[in-house]
Design a protein around this motif. Structure first.
Motif, PDB file in Angstrom:
ATOM      1  N   PHE A   1       0.918  -1.154   0.031  1.00 32.61           N
ATOM      2  CA  PHE A   1      -0.014  -0.056   0.000  1.00 32.61           C
ATOM      3  C   PHE A   1       0.746   1.117  -0.108  1.00 32.61           C
ATOM      4  O   PHE A   1       0.382   2.165  -0.716  1.00 32.61           O
ATOM      5  CB  PHE A   1      -1.049  -0.120   1.187  1.00 32.61           C
ATOM      6  N   PHE A   2       1.971   1.313   0.690  1.00 36.01           N
ATOM      7  CA  PHE A   2       2.866   2.291   0.520  1.00 36.01           C
ATOM      8  C   PHE A   2       3.560   2.613  -0.641  1.00 36.01           C
ATOM      9  O   PHE A   2       3.498   3.918  -1.127  1.00 36.01           O
ATOM     10  CB  PHE A   2       3.855   2.286   1.610  1.00 36.01           C
ATOM     11  N   LEU A   3       3.939   1.468  -1.382  1.00 42.95           N
ATOM     12  CA  LEU A   3       4.582   1.817  -2.706  1.00 42.95           C
ATOM     13  C   LEU A   3       3.578   2.020  -3.696  1.00 42.95           C
ATOM     14  O   LEU A   3       3.687   2.634  -4.655  1.00 42.95           O
ATOM     15  CB  LEU A   3       5.364   0.332  -3.096  1.00 42.95           C
ATOM     16  N   ALA A   4       2.143   1.535  -3.710  1.00 48.00           N
ATOM     17  CA  ALA A   4       1.137   1.750  -4.344  1.00 48.00           C
ATOM     18  C   ALA A   4       0.930   3.285  -4.370  1.00 48.00           C
ATOM     19  O   ALA A   4       0.568   3.929  -5.438  1.00 48.00           O
ATOM     20  CB  ALA A   4       0.076   0.881  -4.126  1.00 48.00           C
ATOM     21  N   GLY A   5       0.981   3.883  -3.191  1.00 51.60           N
ATOM     22  CA  GLY A   5       0.858   5.220  -3.046  1.00 51.60           C
ATOM     23  C   GLY A   5       1.712   6.159  -3.705  1.00 51.60           C
ATOM     24  O   GLY A   5       1.604   7.044  -4.173  1.00 51.60           O
ATOM     25  N   PHE A   6       3.211   5.664  -3.737  1.00 59.99           N
ATOM     26  CA  PHE A   6       4.212   6.130  -4.358  1.00 59.99           C
ATOM     27  C   PHE A   6       3.958   5.982  -5.873  1.00 59.99           C
ATOM     28  O   PHE A   6       4.088   7.078  -6.690  1.00 59.99           O
ATOM     29  CB  PHE A   6       5.488   5.667  -3.722  1.00 59.99           C
ATOM     30  N   TRP A   7       3.994   4.654  -6.292  1.00 60.78           N
ATOM     31  CA  TRP A   7       4.044   4.652  -7.926  1.00 60.78           C
ATOM     32  C   TRP A   7       2.689   4.900  -8.604  1.00 60.78           C
ATOM     33  O   TRP A   7       2.530   5.199  -9.666  1.00 60.78           O
ATOM     34  CB  TRP A   7       4.366   3.240  -7.914  1.00 60.78           C
ATOM     35  N   LEU A   8       1.439   4.764  -7.833  1.00 58.46           N
ATOM     36  CA  LEU A   8       0.209   5.043  -8.427  1.00 58.46           C
ATOM     37  C   LEU A   8      -0.448   6.285  -8.040  1.00 58.46           C
ATOM     38  O   LEU A   8      -1.755   6.323  -8.177  1.00 58.46           O
ATOM     39  CB  LEU A   8      -0.546   3.861  -8.086  1.00 58.46           C
ATOM     40  N   ARG A   9       0.414   7.340  -7.532  1.00 60.61           N
ATOM     41  CA  ARG A   9      -0.391   8.641  -7.069  1.00 60.61           C
ATOM     42  C   ARG A   9      -1.168   9.084  -8.150  1.00 60.61           C
ATOM     43  O   ARG A   9      -0.807   8.987  -9.394  1.00 60.61           O
ATOM     44  CB  ARG A   9       0.971   9.431  -6.684  1.00 60.61           C
ATOM     45  N   GLY A  10      -2.199   9.341  -7.987  1.00 59.27           N
ATOM     46  CA  GLY A  10      -3.345   9.817  -8.754  1.00 59.27           C
ATOM     47  C   GLY A  10      -4.239   8.943  -9.126  1.00 59.27           C
ATOM     48  O   GLY A  10      -5.374   9.300  -9.869  1.00 59.27           O
ATOM     49  N   SER A  11      -3.976   7.640  -8.877  1.00 63.13           N
ATOM     50  CA  SER A  11      -4.931   6.478  -9.390  1.00 63.13           C
ATOM     51  C   SER A  11      -5.691   5.984  -8.165  1.00 63.13           C
ATOM     52  O   SER A  11      -6.093   4.903  -8.099  1.00 63.13           O
ATOM     53  CB  SER A  11      -4.130   5.467 -10.009  1.00 63.13           C
ATOM     54  N   VAL A  12      -5.738   6.808  -7.139  1.00 64.11           N
ATOM     55  CA  VAL A  12      -6.425   6.354  -6.019  1.00 64.11           C
ATOM     56  C   VAL A  12      -7.811   5.913  -5.969  1.00 64.11           C
ATOM     57  O   VAL A  12      -8.377   4.924  -5.431  1.00 64.11           O
ATOM     58  CB  VAL A  12      -6.212   7.482  -4.656  1.00 64.11           C
ATOM     59  N   ARG A  13      -8.522   6.393  -6.943  1.00 66.64           N
ATOM     60  CA  ARG A  13      -9.884   6.328  -6.991  1.00 66.64           C
ATOM     61  C   ARG A  13     -10.238   4.631  -7.471  1.00 66.64           C
ATOM     62  O   ARG A  13     -11.077   4.199  -7.177  1.00 66.64           O
ATOM     63  CB  ARG A  13     -10.661   7.078  -8.147  1.00 66.64           C
ATOM     64  N   TRP A  14      -9.417   4.062  -8.162  1.00 64.55           N
ATOM     65  CA  TRP A  14      -9.438   2.632  -8.605  1.00 64.55           C
ATOM     66  C   TRP A  14      -8.517   1.749  -7.891  1.00 64.55           C
ATOM     67  O   TRP A  14      -8.777   0.655  -7.801  1.00 64.55           O
ATOM     68  CB  TRP A  14      -9.467   2.525 -10.253  1.00 64.55           C
ATOM     69  N   ALA A  15      -7.222   2.145  -7.720  1.00 64.06           N
ATOM     70  CA  ALA A  15      -6.175   1.089  -7.294  1.00 64.06           C
ATOM     71  C   ALA A  15      -6.271   0.930  -5.893  1.00 64.06           C
ATOM     72  O   ALA A  15      -6.233  -0.249  -5.512  1.00 64.06           O
ATOM     73  CB  ALA A  15      -4.664   1.885  -7.475  1.00 64.06           C
ATOM     74  N   PHE A  16      -6.722   1.732  -4.963  1.00 65.57           N
ATOM     75  CA  PHE A  16      -6.805   1.598  -3.592  1.00 65.57           C
ATOM     76  C   PHE A  16      -7.899   0.698  -3.368  1.00 65.57           C
ATOM     77  O   PHE A  16      -7.842  -0.253  -2.500  1.00 65.57           O
ATOM     78  CB  PHE A  16      -6.914   2.912  -2.843  1.00 65.57           C
ATOM     79  N   PRO A  17      -9.355   0.956  -3.903  1.00 66.98           N
ATOM     80  CA  PRO A  17     -10.213   0.127  -3.556  1.00 66.98           C
ATOM     81  C   PRO A  17     -10.307  -1.361  -4.228  1.00 66.98           C
ATOM     82  O   PRO A  17     -10.301  -2.464  -3.294  1.00 66.98           O
ATOM     83  CB  PRO A  17     -11.373   0.545  -4.312  1.00 66.98           C
ATOM     84  N   LEU A  18      -9.326  -1.549  -5.172  1.00 67.52           N
ATOM     85  CA  LEU A  18      -9.098  -2.941  -5.917  1.00 67.52           C
ATOM     86  C   LEU A  18      -8.076  -3.419  -4.793  1.00 67.52           C
ATOM     87  O   LEU A  18      -8.211  -4.687  -4.558  1.00 67.52           O
ATOM     88  CB  LEU A  18      -8.553  -2.760  -6.969  1.00 67.52           C
ATOM     89  N   LEU A  19      -7.131  -2.949  -4.484  1.00 64.57           N
ATOM     90  CA  LEU A  19      -6.260  -3.511  -3.452  1.00 64.57           C
ATOM     91  C   LEU A  19      -6.813  -4.057  -2.246  1.00 64.57           C
ATOM     92  O   LEU A  19      -6.511  -4.928  -1.560  1.00 64.57           O
ATOM     93  CB  LEU A  19      -5.068  -2.785  -3.442  1.00 64.57           C
ATOM     94  N   MET A  20      -7.760  -3.015  -1.695  1.00 64.79           N
ATOM     95  CA  MET A  20      -8.274  -3.267  -0.361  1.00 64.79           C
ATOM     96  C   MET A  20      -9.325  -4.459  -0.383  1.00 64.79           C
ATOM     97  O   MET A  20      -9.219  -5.351  -0.018  1.00 64.79           O
ATOM     98  CB  MET A  20      -9.324  -2.250  -0.163  1.00 64.79           C
ATOM     99  N   ALA A  21      -9.982  -4.507  -1.802  1.00 66.30           N
ATOM    100  CA  ALA A  21     -10.825  -5.666  -2.126  1.00 66.30           C
ATOM    101  C   ALA A  21      -9.948  -6.993  -2.264  1.00 66.30           C
ATOM    102  O   ALA A  21     -10.486  -8.182  -1.822  1.00 66.30           O
ATOM    103  CB  ALA A  21     -11.534  -5.452  -3.454  1.00 66.30           C
TER     104      ALA A  21
END
Length: 202
Positions: free
Chosen positions: A42-62
């Motif tokens: 989740f930390f690296l995703a926030g760094f590498w996928l900054r700006g894609s929180v609307r789809w990337a974070f929910p999918l990783l949580m799921a």
């Protein structure tokens, strides 16, 4: 930090695979030698996928919840009756989001491969991991029925101390591996770009 959708999807899939390969150790003891990489993911995703929180974070949580459900159910245990699952389980959402925010903040202040970047990365990881740990550990201790009564702040603080370094070390190792990969890819991209420019001039 990825700039194209294709790169973002590739990074997302790679992080998802890492989490899928390591997260089950919470419930399957023969995977104890492969520590859970979820916090680092989740930390690296926030760094590498900054700006894609609307789809990337929910999918990783799921995906995290799906992995937990499949592994627990696969043992013939009702999901909500497992020791690690309680009302506090919902607090994983803000816990993991704090890690995402830490990585995203670092990406916003990233100025290239320089020494100050290392200091910023360490600070971002320590703060976001600390917040994540306080939320996840605190919610489990104070809300979960798995923790025997009576509860006290002194016992909670002792519990915090027992597990903090383990979680921090594991997360730092995985994030460090991600940082090495990031540097290697960045350097390779720079060399390829210089080679291409040299070829064009000739």
């Amino acid at each position: 930090m990825a700039t194209t959708l294709t790169r973002r999807l590739g990074i997302f899939l790679a992080l998802a695979l890492v989490m899928a390969a390591t997260r089950s150790h919470h419930f399957l003891h023969h995977f104890d030698n492969l520590p859970d990489a979820s916090w680092a993911v989740f930390f690296l995703a926030g760094f590498w996928l900054r700006g894609s929180v609307r789809w990337a974070f929910p999918l990783l949580m799921a995906l995290a919840v799906l992995i937990d459900y499949v592994v627990i159910s696969g043992q013939g245990i009702d999901f909500w009756s497992h020791y690690c699952v309680s009302a506090a389980y919902w607090f994983l959402l803000p816990s993991y989001f704090s890690l995402w925010l830490g990585g995203s903040w670092l990406a916003g202040h990233y100025k290239g491969l320089r020494l100050p970047t290392l200091a910023l990365a360490a600070a971002a990881l320590l703060v976001s991991e600390g917040v994540c740990y306080l939320i996840s550990n605190g919610s489990f201790y104070w809300i979960s029925a798995s923790v025997p009564l009576p509860r006290s702040f002194s016992a909670w603080f002792a519990n915090l101390g027992d597990w903090y370094l383990i979680f921090l070390t594991t997360t730092a190792i995985y994030v460090g591996a991600g940082a090495v990969l990031h540097v290697a890819v960045s350097q390779l991209a720079r060399v390829l770009k210089q080679t291409d420019q040299t070829g064009v001039r000739h």
